[in-house]
Scaffold this motif. Structure first.
Motif, mmCIF file in Angstrom:
data_model
loop_
_atom_site.group_PDB
_atom_site.id
_atom_site.type_symbol
_atom_site.label_atom_id
_atom_site.label_comp_id
_atom_site.label_asym_id
_atom_site.label_seq_id
_atom_site.Cartn_x
_atom_site.Cartn_y
_atom_site.Cartn_z
ATOM 1 N N UNK A 1 0.821 -1.210 0.000
ATOM 2 C CA UNK A 1 0.000 0.000 0.000
ATOM 3 C C UNK A 1 0.855 1.260 0.000
ATOM 4 N N UNK A 2 2.006 1.199 0.673
ATOM 5 C CA UNK A 2 2.923 2.336 0.641
ATOM 6 C C UNK A 2 3.382 2.564 -0.805
ATOM 7 N N UNK A 3 3.677 1.475 -1.499
ATOM 8 C CA UNK A 3 4.086 1.569 -2.906
ATOM 9 C C UNK A 3 3.000 2.196 -3.768
ATOM 10 N N UNK B 1 0.852 4.323 -2.733
ATOM 11 C CA UNK B 1 0.865 5.740 -2.380
ATOM 12 C C UNK B 1 1.949 6.491 -3.129
ATOM 13 N N UNK B 2 3.133 5.877 -3.230
ATOM 14 C CA UNK B 2 4.245 6.520 -3.923
ATOM 15 C C UNK B 2 3.896 6.728 -5.399
ATOM 16 N N UNK C 1 0.964 7.001 -6.728
ATOM 17 C CA UNK C 1 -0.094 8.007 -6.846
ATOM 18 C C UNK C 1 0.469 9.419 -6.675
ATOM 19 N N UNK C 2 1.362 9.592 -5.698
ATOM 20 C CA UNK C 2 1.981 10.898 -5.451
ATOM 21 C C UNK C 2 2.758 11.342 -6.689
ATOM 22 N N UNK C 3 3.471 10.387 -7.267
ATOM 23 C CA UNK C 3 4.298 10.637 -8.437
ATOM 24 C C UNK C 3 3.437 11.121 -9.611
ATOM 25 N N UNK D 1 0.390 12.474 -9.442
ATOM 26 C CA UNK D 1 -0.148 13.789 -9.057
ATOM 27 C C UNK D 1 0.855 14.880 -9.384
ATOM 28 N N UNK D 2 2.109 14.613 -9.003
ATOM 29 C CA UNK D 2 3.173 15.588 -9.182
ATOM 30 C C UNK D 2 3.325 15.964 -10.652
ATOM 31 N N UNK D 3 3.371 14.968 -11.529
ATOM 32 C CA UNK D 3 3.579 15.276 -12.938
ATOM 33 C C UNK D 3 2.411 16.009 -13.557
ATOM 34 N N UNK E 1 7.457 3.795 -17.565
ATOM 35 C CA UNK E 1 7.869 3.675 -16.165
ATOM 36 C C UNK E 1 6.689 3.271 -15.285
ATOM 37 N N UNK F 1 5.929 -0.042 -12.953
ATOM 38 C CA UNK F 1 5.835 -0.012 -11.502
ATOM 39 C C UNK F 1 4.414 0.159 -10.993
ATOM 40 N N UNK G 1 1.327 -1.281 -9.701
ATOM 41 C CA UNK G 1 0.950 -2.572 -9.134
ATOM 42 C C UNK G 1 -0.354 -3.091 -9.716
#
Lengths: 332, 332
Positions: free
Chosen positions: A236-238, A240-241, A243-245, A247-249, A273, A277, A279
């Motif tokens: 789940x942490x993955x 989140x990462x 999703x954040x990534x 959002x950022x772009x 990419x 990655x 999931x």
């Protein structure tokens, strides 16, 4: 021919994406499909596919649906005619070789264990998920099925993971590792210290020792064994990462013309990419240890994820992962 | 004035980056520094800084160095004159208010607990790390100090985290959450189920319930409490993700002229992104529960990380986090 029973009502994007995924899978792989769910919904969905291969399809009526946040044990007791229950019954009654669902994970897990039973000798079931790694995939288990693991459970997960990796990753002697907080043999908590000793003494496994969280994505091992609480949290942490990534772009691309141009130029690379990655693109995770094949797909599964989950089901059945686990645990 | 004792020999980039970090910190924050390590190395390093504020500096000779992979307990027993040990003695003897080291984490932890002792009532120490989140930072603990947590330990971590968040994040009533595999109260393993009940019953805390791994980065909580095994694994997994991401962009930029152009255009944005989510930039993590301030910085610490670790030390001392924890645990 391998028969797959598919829960058409499972997942956030059911039934549309489930049918789209099944359609893609039927085009690509050889198997017979049993579409399990309210018959009227199946009939209606199939209208969208004039060239659906009906000779390779059986429609199985299951009037009830288990909601994504329903209590697993209540659903098992009360909804005997749900798509999950009837789909699993088909496997139990040898009318299908595997069940695939993107529905309520807890409900699929509970119903799988209670309907199919455990393989003799298996103490706890485990969910095995393919995690993307730099050089392909890494099979990680358990991802949330057993959250209070003893060392003996982890040692059994390693055996089950060994056979699943042979099947899904086509690796003859998969490198098995224990997820730990340090690489040295004397690192870890009580359970991993004991599990290390058990794994080291099992000469049937290619045990390469401990790996740390950062090593998963770098492909240091083919199979990574951990407690379900830890595996689920990392997974789940993955998410989140990722999703954040994304959002950022998206927000960067809007911030200036140059950033937008940069983002457009990098878009194909970024897509590659994220595909690697993401999931959700991996498809389904087999519930290992139950006496039959049950594939749990992510609740957010897209059509591609469903197609891949069906592929996992076909592969798991065709090399008889369940039979191999049975034999290995009998021999011990 | 707050006196900080700094291990000049700790970390992969010691002593150069340690001195550079201390120099930056001296420029920015008000404190007195005690440089602990072999005196000849300190003298030589200081030559590079003609304007080093010597009136705010004390040189403390510590001839021995603990290696990054040395056994913590052996180092504690055998190297009584190491920079770690002498640096901590200064805190114990009230000649410094805090110790900062980027050295062997296990050795710093062990020596801190054995030298400073535990705050009365604290059962287990915890490392509190600031994790970057979408809206700032989230304090996560424990990150690897206590790897076989009982529910009561997690409940104490929450109390300690409450005061540290007040100090480091300047939040009056930090939202405290329990890291779990589901948001519902009935989700989790034995320890988290029990810890939930303990946290819920503590009316001094702003307990907001369970959060999942994906919520950490989204800033759903200000303090996230977890077992040290879980926290350490998540932290290292996050490091792996960051590393993979950087590898990817470097190789993409080389793959085609258009990708290179895109990467160049996005470089400032990427740098901002990586700066936000690079765990090394966060600086040090206080070891909570010991009777004094000991800040553990990442072994890979750059000068910026060292500077930030010193800032954490100054903040932790100036609002008396240790005193607040003492008072809170006394009252219970």
């Amino acid at each position: 021919v391998i028969r797959i029973s598919l829960d058409i009502m499972g997942g956030d994007h059911a039934p549309e994406e489930i049918f789209q995924g099944a359609y893609l899978a039927l085009k690509e792989y050889e198997f017979h499909i049993l579409l399990v769910g309210p018959e009227e919904i199946t009939q209606k969905q199939l209208l969208a596919f004039p060239d659906w291969p009906m000779t390779r399809t059986t429609i199985v009526h299951a009037p009830e649906v288990v909601g994504m946040s329903e209590s697993p044990s209540l659903a098992f007791r009360k909804k005997k005619n749900s798509s999950i229950q009837i789909g699993l019954n088909l496997v139990k009654d040898h009318q299908a070789e595997a069940f695939v669902s993107a529905g309520n994970t807890g409900a699929v897990m509970t119903a799988s264990v209670l309907t199919l039973g455990r393989i003799p000798g298996v103490e706890r079931p485990a969910i095995g998920t393919l995690m993307p790694s730099k050089h392909g995939y890494c099979l990680m288990l358990d991802m949330g099925s057993t959250v209070d693991c003893k060392a003996a459970h982890l040692a059994q997960f390693a055996i089950m993971g060994h056979f699943l990796a042979q099947s899904l990753l086509k690796i003859e002697s998969p490198r098995i590792a224990l997820l730990n907080i340090g690489e040295e043999e004397d690192k870890g908590n009580q359970v991993t210290l004991e599990a290390y000793a058990l794994l080291k003494s099992n000469s049937d496994l290619n045990f390469i020792g401990n790996v740390e969280g950062k090593d998963i994505l770098y492909g240091k091992a083919d199979v990574v064994v951990c407690d379900g609480f830890v595996g689920n949290t990392v997974l789940k942490f993955g998410e989140g990462v990722t999703a954040i990534f994304m959002d950022f772009f998206k927000s960067e691309a809007k911030s200036s013309v140059l950033s937008l141009l940069g983002a457009l130029l990098l878009k194909p690379a970024l897509k590659r990419f994220l595909k690697t990655y993401d999931y959700q693109e991996v498809g389904g995770a087999p519930l290992l240890g139950v006496n039959g094949v049950s594939i749990i797909a992510h609740g957010k599964s897209s059509r591609i994820a469903i197609k891949n989950a069906i592929r996992s089901a076909v592969q798991t059945v065709s090399v008889d992962v369940v039979g191999s686990i049975k034999k290995a645990l009998e021999a011990r």
